[in-house]
Design a protein around this motif. Structure first.
Motif, PDB file in Angstrom:
ATOM      1  N   LEU A 128      -8.423  17.763 -42.683  1.00 39.29           N
ATOM      2  CA  LEU A 128      -8.800  18.281 -43.995  1.00 39.29           C
ATOM      3  C   LEU A 128      -8.168  17.439 -45.105  1.00 39.29           C
ATOM      4  O   LEU A 128      -8.843  17.059 -46.072  1.00 39.29           O
ATOM      5  N   ILE A 171     -10.214  14.902 -47.916  1.00 34.46           N
ATOM      6  CA  ILE A 171     -10.069  14.978 -49.375  1.00 34.46           C
ATOM      7  C   ILE A 171      -9.671  13.609 -49.942  1.00 34.46           C
ATOM      8  O   ILE A 171     -10.220  13.149 -50.952  1.00 34.46           O
ATOM      9  N   LEU A 207     -12.682  11.339 -49.858  1.00 32.34           N
ATOM     10  CA  LEU A 207     -13.624  11.666 -50.925  1.00 32.34           C
ATOM     11  C   LEU A 207     -13.189  11.007 -52.232  1.00 32.34           C
ATOM     12  O   LEU A 207     -13.997  10.372 -52.925  1.00 32.34           O
ATOM     13  N   ALA A 266     -16.340  10.558 -45.353  1.00 35.46           N
ATOM     14  CA  ALA A 266     -15.674  11.759 -45.872  1.00 35.46           C
ATOM     15  C   ALA A 266     -16.495  12.999 -45.522  1.00 35.46           C
ATOM     16  O   ALA A 266     -15.946  14.034 -45.120  1.00 35.46           O
ATOM     17  N   PHE A 275     -15.409  16.185 -43.150  1.00 37.03           N
ATOM     18  CA  PHE A 275     -15.508  17.605 -43.509  1.00 37.03           C
ATOM     19  C   PHE A 275     -16.216  18.377 -42.385  1.00 37.03           C
ATOM     20  O   PHE A 275     -15.902  19.535 -42.125  1.00 37.03           O
TER      21      PHE A 275
END
Length: 293
Positions: A23, A27, A30, A45, A49
């Motif tokens: 996780l 982030i 991203l 990314a 997820f």
């Protein structure tokens, strides 16, 4: 009848670590993808997820597998961890097919990536995912091995990104990226096959591959008072806990204390073969077996 019980469960801690690391890195990816304006990193990314969701499910199922037996599941919930392994393997399979498809398109239509951004993110990706892989490799459950394979895919992917970023800094060779990715995907697919094969063997109650059933029978038949064996069933509950039921034909009616000693000897032989849950039924010559064996 004699029953020998032994319980142990795969650790949820390793999968939990992989869950949060994935996780966190999704982030970071991203943000990094937007900063470097890299479509490849942004798409990865999105992929991470998806990993985050699948790892969450695997974590939940591994945790659920630790529940003891109840009125609904007389052997406990251990096999739920196999559902996690199956789910992760299917996600990997679908993901690998999409990666190969994308790579084939990029071979014919190469795209020049942002080499500096790729280099920095690949170092971070190798470290973060590498930590998760090292932890998961210590796990013993099929679920943990499936998740480890999932994270290893990411490590190899980022190693490929690192190699490509270094090469692209000096040589205009963008086709190297999809070629390396295809090679990694083929390696991942071969491991998915092995993992799914093992998972289905457990579901179909295949005799554990590391146990020589014939040799086990011969050792038991060498014990005193034993004439023959029949109605032998051996399977594994979750890839770790092996279970056996066996009918033992005795040469005569022996005292209960002798039977008890014989049961311990049979259990010892089974324990040496990593079978810790054994059900034994004694019969004498000429006694009609009530089972359809």
């Amino acid at each position: 009848m004699a029953h020998d019980h032994h319980h142990h469960h795969g650790s949820t801690g390793n999968i939990r670590l992989a869950f949060f690391l994935n996780l966190l890195f999704a982030i970071i990816e991203l943000i990094g993808g937007l900063y470097t304006n890299s479509v490849a990193i942004l798409s990865d990314a999105l992929h991470d997820f998806g990993d985050f969701v699948s790892l969450g499910i695997a974590w939940y199922l591994q945790k659920l597998s630790g529940k003891e037996k109840d009125q609904y599941y007389s052997y406990g919930y251990k096999r739920f961890s196999l559902l996690g392994a199956l789910f992760i393997s299917v996600i990997l399979l679908i993901g690998s097919i999409f990666v190969i498809r994308e790579c084939v398109e990029r071979i014919f239509h190469p795209q020049t990536p942002n080499a500096q951004g790729m280099f920095l993110l690949s170092i971070l990706g190798i470290v973060v995912n590498g930590i998760a892989v090292l932890r998961l490799r210590k796990g013993s459950s099929i679920n943990e091995r499936a998740v480890s394979l999932h994270m290893m895919e990411d490590v190899l992917g980022w190693i490929a990104v690192l190699v490509v970023s270094i090469v692209v800094m000096f040589v205009d060779l963008p086709v190297l990226d999809p070629l390396l990715s295809i090679g990694i995907s083929i390696w991942i697919l071969s491991n998915i096959y092995k993992n799914l094969k093992e998972t289905f063997h457990v579901f179909l109650q295949h005799v554990p591959s590391h146990i020589d059933l014939k040799n086990l029978e011969e050792k038991i038949k060498q014990l005193p008072h034993i004439v023959s064996l029949h109605d032998i069933h051996l399977w594994t509950l979750d890839g770790e806990e092996n279970i056996m039921t066996i009918h033992v034909i005795l040469d005569s009616h022996i005292h209960l204390s002798v039977q008890e000693q014989l049961k311990h000897q049979i259990r010892d032989i089974c324990n040496d073969a990593e079978i810790h849950h054994v059900t034994i039924e004694f019969e004498t010559i000429g006694e009609k077996c009530e089972c359809n064996c």
